[in-house]
Design an enzyme around this catalytic site. Structure first.
Site, short mmCIF file in Angstrom:
data_model
loop_
_atom_site.label_atom_id
_atom_site.label_comp_id
_atom_site.label_asym_id
_atom_site.label_seq_id
_atom_site.Cartn_x
_atom_site.Cartn_y
_atom_site.Cartn_z
N GLN A 1 -14.32 -5.55 2.87
CA GLN A 1 -15.01 -4.54 2.04
C GLN A 1 -14.32 -4.43 0.68
O GLN A 1 -13.20 -3.92 0.59
CB GLN A 1 -14.93 -3.21 2.78
N SER B 1 -12.59 -0.29 -3.00
CA SER B 1 -11.53 0.40 -3.75
C SER B 1 -10.93 -0.48 -4.83
O SER B 1 -10.87 -1.70 -4.69
CB SER B 1 -10.41 0.83 -2.81
N SER C 1 -8.66 -4.58 3.53
CA SER C 1 -8.25 -4.98 4.86
C SER C 1 -8.94 -6.29 5.23
O SER C 1 -10.13 -6.48 4.93
CB SER C 1 -8.66 -3.93 5.90
N GLU D 1 -18.76 3.91 8.15
CA GLU D 1 -17.31 3.81 8.23
C GLU D 1 -16.71 5.08 8.83
O GLU D 1 -15.74 5.05 9.57
CB GLU D 1 -16.73 3.56 6.82
N GLU E 1 -9.01 15.02 2.59
CA GLU E 1 -9.48 16.00 1.61
C GLU E 1 -10.94 15.74 1.25
O GLU E 1 -11.73 16.68 1.14
CB GLU E 1 -8.61 15.94 0.34
C1 LIG Z 1 -4.76 1.06 5.61
C2 LIG Z 1 -5.83 1.14 4.57
C3 LIG Z 1 -6.88 0.24 4.60
C4 LIG Z 1 -7.87 0.28 3.63
N1 LIG Z 1 -8.87 -0.66 3.67
C5 LIG Z 1 -9.79 -0.69 2.67
C6 LIG Z 1 -10.77 -1.74 2.61
O1 LIG Z 1 -10.82 -2.60 3.47
N2 LIG Z 1 -11.62 -1.76 1.57
C7 LIG Z 1 -11.60 -0.80 0.59
O2 LIG Z 1 -12.42 -0.88 -0.30
N3 LIG Z 1 -10.67 0.18 0.61
C8 LIG Z 1 -9.77 0.27 1.62
N4 LIG Z 1 -8.81 1.26 1.63
C9 LIG Z 1 -8.75 2.21 0.50
C10 LIG Z 1 -9.12 3.62 0.83
O3 LIG Z 1 -10.49 3.77 1.01
C11 LIG Z 1 -8.59 4.50 -0.32
O4 LIG Z 1 -7.19 4.38 -0.32
C12 LIG Z 1 -8.98 5.93 -0.16
O5 LIG Z 1 -10.34 6.11 -0.31
C13 LIG Z 1 -8.24 6.83 -1.18
O6 LIG Z 1 -8.33 6.35 -2.47
P1 LIG Z 1 -7.05 6.20 -3.41
O7 LIG Z 1 -6.04 5.46 -2.65
O8 LIG Z 1 -7.49 5.65 -4.69
O9 LIG Z 1 -6.54 7.68 -3.59
P2 LIG Z 1 -7.04 8.70 -4.70
O10 LIG Z 1 -8.52 8.73 -4.67
O11 LIG Z 1 -6.37 8.42 -5.96
O12 LIG Z 1 -6.53 10.06 -4.09
C14 LIG Z 1 -5.22 10.58 -4.32
C15 LIG Z 1 -5.17 11.95 -3.66
O13 LIG Z 1 -6.09 12.82 -4.29
C16 LIG Z 1 -6.97 13.39 -3.35
N5 LIG Z 1 -8.30 13.61 -3.94
C17 LIG Z 1 -9.03 12.73 -4.64
N6 LIG Z 1 -10.18 13.30 -5.00
C18 LIG Z 1 -10.20 14.55 -4.50
C19 LIG Z 1 -11.13 15.64 -4.53
N7 LIG Z 1 -12.32 15.54 -5.13
N8 LIG Z 1 -10.79 16.79 -3.90
C20 LIG Z 1 -9.59 16.90 -3.27
N9 LIG Z 1 -8.68 15.91 -3.21
C21 LIG Z 1 -8.98 14.75 -3.83
C22 LIG Z 1 -7.01 12.39 -2.22
O14 LIG Z 1 -7.40 13.02 -1.01
C23 LIG Z 1 -5.58 11.91 -2.20
O15 LIG Z 1 -4.80 12.81 -1.48
C24 LIG Z 1 -7.82 1.26 2.61
C25 LIG Z 1 -6.77 2.16 2.58
C26 LIG Z 1 -5.77 2.12 3.54
C27 LIG Z 1 -4.66 3.11 3.47
#
Ligand SMILES: Cc1cc2nc3c(=O)[nH]c(=O)nc-3n(C[C@H](O)[C@H](O)[C@H](O)COP(=O)(O)OP(=O)(O)OC[C@H]3O[C@@H](n4cnc5c(N)ncnc54)[C@H](O)[C@@H]3O)c2cc1C
Lengths: 380, 409
Positions: free
Chosen positions: B127, B130, B162, B245, B373
């Protein structure tokens, strides 16, 4: 009452922070974390030269004799820096055990060398998973020799000597006594083991008729350890506090810097409340820690309760802050490259060394009951 | 209300069990210890299931499924049990997310081409959503897709992907128009992971494993046949993927509660096993009640589905509950081990160190697939009808939006 650091203590804290920022920045922590060595010899040497190891050791035994407040101040900074050195095992465990229960001769023999950083010490209690009790220990002492195994021993792979708890065949009922053992002597075999936090060394130690020197009154080993742990609990709590504080700052900074939905993530209430909760937990822990440090520094009768309170409070704050720091960093927080997990790992290490939260909850409540005015009558 | 199998369900269950008895490779545990082994194993196992008519049974027959009811799917899941929990994760993005998405939004040609090999695990999917600059705020994706004759040229960087290192195909969200508000300028594509310009670099996780990756896309050519949905309608397609998902917790005892109970029976805590300790009992009871609540909630969802109704909003609580549950259970498991709880050595730690591994892995559940969140926001806004945050990013052209590092007063 003056519930704050003195000017000198604040100065010491600033100096410590500066020294660790220079000599033990995250990159140096990582060197140990990712490398083969179990501690950082240069940082250790620097710490010894600054006299930190002798902070609470009386001058007559080669220390600085500054006191426990000062040692706690340093502990907070060491925790904040995740310092990869056998400081806690040497200063909070081995040196404390010897100064609490050692003969004059033993104090003269060991304390100055701990204070100088010439000798790394540790305490070997656990023998595998589960809570340690008099009945659970199998290491035996007879005729000047120890046999059995200890697991895990903090910094056991780099320590020169260990204080070992064992069933003493020389006392009625084979009660537990303490012994000083040279870890480089015949009959001692040790192996580094892997733990949640490779930033600190741990070992399995096998003793096969290893020469041992009795420490403290025979049969009173666990009582001595209880007292050592009360004291160590306060200093560990400061290390935990330092870690919690740093994790909170990392999370706050990231929340300011990281944007989502066109604004800093720190502008979302969910994140604000999370950070506020982390702050609250840290401040509660700080107050409990300061009180513990005072009780320790004057050897107050409140120490057992104050120590357990500081420890539990610091375990909570450190767990919350290090865990939510990862959460606030999102995917970044889950990477090896970011330092968030180093704090999260260290939090568990500190929370389990000296026995975990459930044990300390029990201790705290037992002590609170004992300290009530009518406790003795009620018990009868 | 009745929790027993109906006659037909019981008959289905016994057929499933019989087939499993005859077909589950006896050595599957030994063959599913590393991710690479699991990928190899799942290819063989899905193919065998497909031959026997047991792969993706809920899919329509046209795409090699069996048109089974949601209840039958659930029964199958219960029977396949731990084998599914352990081995199916490399195909979850395919059969669990991309497949259902294609059935809603894909063209006939796309369904025909992609679904059957997906079902047999001949193709592993990942996928590409991100990016370094956006995760929660997925609609802010910057990876660009530019029209080029009968196809598209894609350039950008994806992250946390992933299984990208095993994947043959990917679902991709990319920006086709930066001049319109962000949700309107996205389109959805299928990418061949072996195409020129696709580069996969592993990222090490905090546990030390490298199960996710950075994926660099440099002038990758995608034929227009591999666009899913209309140009500019990518967000809707992505939402369908996210819905799948976040819903559903498959397999038997994904919580490891039985394992935890067993450990508490065996570990001494004072003179008795931990399970005799009142504080431990209180927490275990708490855990069980939550797990049971979640399992039963899943059954409610299922029963709505099997009546042909849309599942209720309760379906959205699953991942939120599960993530916290895992983290708490692990914490208790380590605490009860006392000083030795830090040991990660498989030969020394109780239960082969699963709880220590959990300590370093479970936290990803709170982040991956929508953070706690974001899920809470969704429950509050979509389920409870609370007003959304005031949004400054919805009406502005994407290219004008503030991002990290912009200085504003
Ligand atoms: C093990 C693992 C596997 C993954 N696999 C995939 C994959 O296969 N494909 C893929 O595309 N992605 C994947 N991801 C990514 C995952 O979907 C993102 O890490 C996740 O959606 C959070 O985005 P970010 O890391 O950019 O954090 P951010 O969006 O930058 O968030 C940072 C913090 O801010 C908070 N926050 C953000 N917006 C808000 C809001 N509106 N209100 C309150 N709090 C908020 C979040 O909750 C978090 O605590 C994976 C992540 C992990 C850890």
């Amino acid at each position: 009452m003056d519930f704050d650091l003195s000017e000198e203590q604040q100065l010491l804290k600033d100096q410590a922070r500066k020294f660790l920022a220079d000599q033990c920045p995250p990159a140096e922590v990582r060197r140990v974390f990712e490398g083969e060595e179990s501690f950082h010899p240069d940082v250790w040497r620097g710490i010894a030269e600054l006299g930190w190891l002798g902070t609470a050791v009386p001058e007559e035994y080669g220390g600085v004799g500054a006191g426990y407040m000062e040692l706690c101040v340093l502990a907070e900074e060491l925790g904040r820096a995740l310092a990869p050195v056998p400081f806690s095992s040497t200063a909070y465990l081995a040196a404390e055990a010897i100064s609490l229960s050692g003969s004059e001769e033993q104090q003269r023999k060991y304390l100055p060398r701990f204070a100088m950083g010439e000798l790394i010490g540790t305490l070997a209690l656990a023998e595998g998973p589960g809570m340690v009790t008099a009945a659970s220990l199998e290491t035996r002492y007879a005729d000047g020799k120890l046999s059995g195994h200890k697991l895990p021993v903090p910094d056991g792979d780099v320590a020169n000597i260990a204080i070992v708890a064992a069933c003493d065949q020389g006392v009625p009922g084979e009660r537990i006594s303490l012994f000083i053992v040279s870890l480089v002597a015949n009959g001692v075999d040790r192996q580094t083991i892997e733990t949640l936090d490779p930033g600190r060394g741990h070992a399995r130690i096998d003793l096969d008729n290893a020469a041992a020197e009795p420490l403290g009154r025979p049969g009173e080993g666990l009582e001595i350890i209880d007292r050592v742990f009360d004291r160590a609990a306060v200093m560990f709590a400061f290390e935990q506090l330092g870690g919690a504080q740093r994790a909170l700052e990392m999370a706050r900074d990231y929340a300011l810097e990281r944007f989502a939905f066109g604004r800093p993530v720190g502008s979302f209430q969910a994140i604000k409340h999370k950070l506020a909760d982390m702050y609250v937990a840290t401040e509660l822990a700080r107050s409990n820690c300061y009180y513990g440090a005072w009780a320790l520094s004057v050897d107050a009768s409140e120490l057992p309760v104050a120590a357990a309170t500081a420890r539990l409070s610091a375990i909570k704050a450190n767990h919350l802050c290090t865990k939510e720091n990862i959460q606030i960093h999102g995917g970044m927080g889950f990477t090896w490259e970011f330092d968030c997990h180093l704090y999260y790992r260290r939090a568990k290490l500190l929370a389990l060394t000296l026995g975990g939260e459930p044990e300390w909850q029990d201790r705290l409540i037992d002590r609170l009951r004992r300290q009530r005015p009518n406790a003795e009558q009620a018990a009868q | 209300m009745n929790f027993d199998d109906t006659l037909e369900e019981a008959e289905f269950r016994s057929r499933a069990r019989k087939w499993l008895d005859e077909n589950v490779p006896s050595d599957w545990r030994g063959r599913t210890t590393t991710p690479a082994d699991i990928v190899e194993f799942i290819r063989e196992w899905q193919a065998r299931k497909a031959d026997g008519g047991w792969a993706c049974i809920g899919w329509p027959k046209t795409y090699d499924g069996q048109g089974a009811t949601p209840m039958e799917e659930a029964i199958w899941g219960q029977e396949e049990g731990e084998l599914a929990t352990v081995s199916s994760f490399p195909i979850m993005i395919g059969v669990g997310m991309a497949g259902p998405m294609l059935m809603v939004h894909g063209s006939d040609a796309q369904k025909k081409k992609y679904l059957p090999p997906m079902l047999r695990a001949e193709k592993i999917w990942c996928q590409l959503f991100s990016e370094p600059g956006c995760g929660s705020d997925l609609a802010a994706a910057r990876t660009r897709a530019v029209r080029d004759g009968d196809g598209w040229i894609v350039t950008g960087q994806k992250v946390w992907t992933s299984f990208a290192h095993f994947a043959d195909q990917a679902i991709l969200l990319a920006r086709t128009d930066p001049t319109v508000p962000k949700h309107k300028g996205l389109s959805f594509f299928i990418v061949d992971m072996k195409a020129p310009g696709v580069e996969v670099r592993p990222i090490r996780q905090m546990s030390g494993d490298a199960e996710f990756n950075e994926v660099y896309l440099t002038d990758v050519r995608i034929p227009d046949e591999d666009r899913v949905g209309d140009v500019g309608a990518g967000w809707r397609v992505a939402m369908t993927v996210l819905m799948h998902e976040r819903s559903g917790v498959a397999g038997a005892d994904p919580f490891g509660f039985d394992n935890l109970l067993e450990q508490m029976e065996n570990l001494p805590m004072g003179a008795t096993p931990a399970i005799e300790n009142e504080a431990v009992r209180a927490r275990l009871a708490d855990f069980y009640v939550r797990i049971s609540g979640l399992e039963k909630t899943n059954l409610r969802t299922l029963s709505a589905l099997s009546r042909g109704e849309q599942p209720g909003s309760e379906a959205s609580i699953g991942k939120l509950v599960l993530a916290e549950q895992l983290v708490e259970q692990t914490s208790l498991a380590l605490d009860v081990q006392g000083m030795a709880g830090i040991m990660t050595d498989e030969s020394l730690a109780p239960a082969g160190g699963v709880h220590q591994q959990g300590y370093l892995r479970d936290l990803c559940m709170r982040i991956a697939g929508g953070t706690d969140e974001i899920l809470r926001n969704t429950i509050a806004e979509r389920v409870l009808g609370l007003p959304p945050d005031l949004r400054i990013d919805k009406k502005v052209a994407f290219e004008e939006l503030p991002v990290s590092g912009t200085v504003r007063d």
